[in-house]
Design a protein around this motif. Structure first.
Motif: not given
Length: 434
Positions: A290-292, A316-319, A365-366
């Motif tokens: 994931a990416i923050a 891509v999962n992103v928080g 989810r991230a």
């Protein structure tokens, strides 16, 4: 066991899917006059008050909030505990910022009393701003993580943190060694990981401050404890990227450095990703990493604009991350305000429902915690916030002009801040009241 049951009545909204993947109206649930029933720290029902009130026994207390909105607690996927005291420090870009402000501040965290004092302030700020879960960088000292987890455990918070691993390209007073970082991290994992609602994250600061030996040992920890988290920084600043190329000339790009040392995976979160290429996004998606997204600090340090549409394209999962202290606010509402502007500067839109997703379910989810937090489904942990539509005179006046949920959410995300959060709950317990 005593059954503790309470009900909360107000407008209720929560994110149930990513608006980039479903029709917008299928991405959230909204109850204009809603009721949420909480029992022993978990949500057991959420829906229309007219349907649920009749199911309550006469002994169940119903707390009613007028001109308010209940939603899931906010999730901050990138923040630095030791940088609490340097928020709003003037005038540097990333690499100078580290040397001028960050490293001297972090050196103080070898003192357990200092670490405990800052942890207390830090957690109070999170809760005052409605953040119930955060992925936290400590300093390179074990004391910083011990202090943070001790404070978080007292309030039964779901928190993730790790000791920074850093054995080169930093002041002598602040570096560890590859071996000591492994030993110290292992001791913290054994003491804290899985204790109550706490999790440990293996935390190499970023590729330039770790030798290949240290990165290899970080990867070894992840294989020894398969449910650990991993957090680090990537592609925040153009000079940083050039530095990584010079230090690791054999690797094809920045992400490949981490990939080579087996640091990608379903619980790996990479902060920033401002200057990623398609190939890197593809690999992040393949590995479930994931990416923050840290809009406030990316603007404050002049790092650049994160390309959210590209991350969405690659799934891509992103928080969302405040990135205190280069970020200038603990408030996720203010962070969303900046995220909207970052998208505007790229000719892209950030809808209020996508913003709600990023601050709650997207973060969950991230972190692979969406079965426990980030939404208000029955069975999840009762981490939630109550937002006050009348928190400030301007907010109150502006809300009277709003004609839809979408507009109300957008007003909260542009005019809202810590004052908007009237109450914060963690596992059903009131942990902040304005």
């Amino acid at each position: 066991m005593t059954i503790e049951k309470k009900a909360y009545r107000a407008a209720i909204v929560h994110s149930i899917a990513d608006p980039a993947e479903v029709a917008v109206q299928a991405s959230y649930e909204y109850f204009e006059d809603g009721l949420m029933i909480v029992e022993n720290g978990k949500i057991c029902a959420v829906g229309h008050a007219r349907d649920l009130l009749a199911t309550l026994g006469s002994d169940v207390e119903v707390l009613t909030y007028k001109d308010a909105l209940i939603t899931a607690g906010f999730i901050d996927t990138h923040i630095h505990l030791p940088q609490t005291g340097l928020v709003g420090s003037y005038g540097e870009q990333l690499l100078d910022w580290l040397n001028t402000y960050v490293f001297p501040a972090e050196s103080q965290f070898s003192d357990p009393a200092h670490a405990a004092e800052v942890s207390d302030i830090f957690i109070k700020e999170l809760l005052r701003n409605g953040t119930t879960t955060a992925l936290v960088f400590g300093s390179r000292h074990k004391e910083s993580v011990d202090a943070f987890f001790t404070a978080a455990e007292k309030l039964n918070l779901r928190m993730i943190a790790g000791k920074v691993m850093m054995d080169r390209n930093a002041p002598d007073y602040l570096v560890d060694t590859a071996e000591s970082s492994y030993v110290d991290s292992k001791a913290l994992i054994e003491r804290w990981h899985g204790k109550g609602r706490l999790h440990y994250a293996v935390t190499p600061r970023f590729a330039p401050t770790s030798t290949p030996q240290q990165l290899a040992l970080a990867g070894k920890l992840l294989t020894e404890y398969p449910d650990l988290y991993m957090q680090t920084h990537i592609s925040e600043n153009l000079k940083e990227i050039e530095w990584v190329k010079a230090l690791f000339p054999e690797r094809k790009h920045y992400l490949d450095v981490y990939d080579h040392f087996k640091l990608l995976g379903e619980r790996s979160v990479f902060a920033h990703g401002v200057h990623l290429c398609d190939q890197e996004c593809e690999r992040l998606a393949q590995t479930g990493s994931a990416i923050a997204f840290c809009p406030t600090s990316n603007l404050f340090l002049g790092s650049g604009l994160f390309n959210l549409p590209m991350a969405e394209r690659h799934k891509v999962n992103v928080g969302l991350g405040t990135d205190i202290g280069a970020g200038t606010s603990f408030s996720m509402l203010q962070t969303l305000n900046e995220a909207y502007k970052v998208m505007q500067l790229q000719g892209a839109r950030l809808s209020p429902f996508k913003s709600l997703y990023l601050a709650t379910l997207g973060g969950a989810r991230a972190l692979r915690l969406e079965d426990r937090i980030g939404n208000l489904h029955a069975g999840t942990e009762a981490d939630f916030v109550i937002l006050d539509f009348n928190a400030t005179p301007l907010l109150s006046y502006r809300m009277k002009q709003a004609t839809s949920l979408e507009e109300r959410l957008f007003v909260l995300m542009t005019l809202g801040d810590d004052r908007t959060v009237s109450e914060t709950y963690s596992a059903g317990a009131l942990v902040h009241k304005r």
